[in-house]
Write an enzyme that holds these catalytic residues in place. Structure first.
Site, PDB file in Angstrom:
ATOM      1  N   HIS A 126       0.864  -1.179   0.000  1.00  0.00           N
ATOM      2  CA  HIS A 126       0.000   0.000   0.000  1.00  0.00           C
ATOM      3  C   HIS A 126       0.900   1.228   0.000  1.00  0.00           C
ATOM      4  O   HIS A 126       1.713   1.423   0.902  1.00  0.00           O
ATOM      5  CB  HIS A 126      -0.917   0.019   1.227  1.00  0.00           C
ATOM      6  CG  HIS A 126      -1.855   1.191   1.219  1.00  0.00           C
ATOM      7  ND1 HIS A 126      -3.094   1.162   0.612  1.00  0.00           N
ATOM      8  CD2 HIS A 126      -1.715   2.449   1.731  1.00  0.00           C
ATOM      9  CE1 HIS A 126      -3.681   2.336   0.752  1.00  0.00           C
ATOM     10  NE2 HIS A 126      -2.874   3.140   1.422  1.00  0.00           N
ATOM     11  N   CYS A 127       0.750   2.058  -1.032  1.00  0.00           N
ATOM     12  CA  CYS A 127       1.621   3.225  -1.192  1.00  0.00           C
ATOM     13  C   CYS A 127       0.931   4.458  -0.606  1.00  0.00           C
ATOM     14  O   CYS A 127      -0.090   4.912  -1.142  1.00  0.00           O
ATOM     15  CB  CYS A 127       1.923   3.452  -2.670  1.00  0.00           C
ATOM     16  SG  CYS A 127       2.993   4.878  -2.980  1.00  0.00           S
ATOM     17  N   PRO A 128       1.449   5.012   0.488  1.00  0.00           N
ATOM     18  CA  PRO A 128       0.802   6.191   1.083  1.00  0.00           C
ATOM     19  C   PRO A 128       0.892   7.425   0.177  1.00  0.00           C
ATOM     20  O   PRO A 128       0.037   8.311   0.267  1.00  0.00           O
ATOM     21  CB  PRO A 128       1.569   6.394   2.394  1.00  0.00           C
ATOM     22  CG  PRO A 128       2.890   5.724   2.187  1.00  0.00           C
ATOM     23  CD  PRO A 128       2.614   4.569   1.270  1.00  0.00           C
ATOM     24  N   GLU A 131      -1.891   6.816  -1.998  1.00  0.00           N
ATOM     25  CA  GLU A 131      -3.121   6.546  -1.261  1.00  0.00           C
ATOM     26  C   GLU A 131      -3.928   5.476  -1.997  1.00  0.00           C
ATOM     27  O   GLU A 131      -5.145   5.581  -2.213  1.00  0.00           O
ATOM     28  CB  GLU A 131      -3.947   7.829  -1.093  1.00  0.00           C
ATOM     29  CG  GLU A 131      -5.043   7.733  -0.044  1.00  0.00           C
ATOM     30  CD  GLU A 131      -4.540   7.275   1.329  1.00  0.00           C
ATOM     31  OE1 GLU A 131      -5.258   6.535   1.995  1.00  0.00           O
ATOM     32  OE2 GLU A 131      -3.404   7.676   1.711  1.00  0.00           O
ATOM     33  N   ASN A 132      -3.197   4.430  -2.397  1.00  0.00           N
ATOM     34  CA  ASN A 132      -3.808   3.304  -3.102  1.00  0.00           C
ATOM     35  C   ASN A 132      -2.874   2.117  -2.995  1.00  0.00           C
ATOM     36  O   ASN A 132      -1.662   2.280  -2.754  1.00  0.00           O
ATOM     37  CB  ASN A 132      -4.040   3.648  -4.569  1.00  0.00           C
ATOM     38  CG  ASN A 132      -4.973   2.663  -5.251  1.00  0.00           C
ATOM     39  OD1 ASN A 132      -5.674   1.884  -4.594  1.00  0.00           O
ATOM     40  ND2 ASN A 132      -4.996   2.688  -6.567  1.00  0.00           N
TER      41      ASN A 132
END
Length: 270
Positions: A126-128, A131-132
């Site tokens: 999950h890539c902050p 945000e996905n």
């Protein structure tokens, strides 16, 4: 749309990325950099190319950030019910389980993301900053985004350096080039981060593994019981499957195929 939806983390992160991208580009144009010198000399090809690369990187970012990363449907469609039934017939080969959060039968290599509250096929991370999640559907675009973003950052780093003048008195230099120098430092940091991410993901793609599998192989049932990576079929086939979807088929089918090949090899050896 409800007013509070505009303050959601996704909207704030994507807006921040967009503002930062065009803000840095504006700083490079306003200061006496090579970019501005090309524009003043009438050489518009390079400035236009730079702007197109910036726009391309931003569009790729938004595509990866907004698209479905490969969510497992909570209520399967009719065509997916057959796949789920077929998947359920493989437990003697692959230890599948139901997600304890959304109660779907997880395909092989899927994982539940607590931030997205969904199970994602071929979950990577999950890539902050996006945000996905990065998963089966958007991982190739994520790698393409990293490559293009690194090109833009390195070019921007050169442009920022070309506009710095260090022979002026300290006070005058700080007023005239302080913002450009801060931009140079920020671009340096972002270039290092993007470069490391790109190298690491190219390695993962070449070996057909994911960040989650690489970091937590000791916690994953289908990896603990195997001495090596069961999905690594060589560089060429790994790249073809990642970028082109070839060979097609579920991970369960590929796993079962490898099990049969190993079984045939063992019987021949005996």
């Amino acid at each position: 749309m409800a007013p509070w939806a505009l303050l959601s983390p996704g909207v704030l992160v994507r807006t921040g990325h967009t503002v930062l991208t065009w803000g840095i580009t504006l700083v490079l144009f306003l200061h006496d950099t090579a970019l501005r010198q090309w524009e003043e000399q009438g050489e518009l090809l390079l400035p236009l190319t730079f702007l197109l690369l910036v726009l391309g990187s931003l569009l790729l970012y938004l595509a990866v950030s907004l698209m479905d990363p490969g969510y497992v449907n909570v209520q399967p469609q009719p065509q997916e019910e057959a796949k789920e039934e077929q998947t359920a017939m493989v437990p003697q080969v692959v230890p599948l389980r139901r997600c304890r959060y959304c109660m779907v039968l997880q395909p092989l290599r899927a994982r539940h993301c607590r931030e997205c509250r969904r199970c994602v096929r071929r979950y990577d991370h999950h890539c902050p900053w996006m945000e996905n999640c990065v998963g089966e559907r958007n991982h190739p675009l994520f790698v393409a985004y990293l490559a293009l973003q690194l090109v833009v950052l390195v070019w921007g780093l050169y442009l920022a350096w070309s506009g710095l003048r260090f022979f002026q008195p300290w006070g005058l230099w700080l007023r005239s080039s302080g913002l450009l120098f801060a931009t140079f430092l920020l671009l340096s940091l972002l270039s290092v981060v993007a470069g490391l991410l790109l190298v690491s993901h190219l390695y993962l793609v070449a070996t057909n593994t994911t960040t989650w599998e690489f970091v937590s192989s000791h916690r994953i049932a289908y990896l603990r019981q195997r001495p090596g990576n069961p999905f690594d079929h060589g560089l060429t086939r790994n790249l073809a499957h990642f970028f082109c979807g070839w060979p097609s088929g579920s991970w369960e089918a590929l796993w079962a195929e490898e099990e049969e090949e190993e079984g045939e090899g063992s019987s021949q050896a005996v």
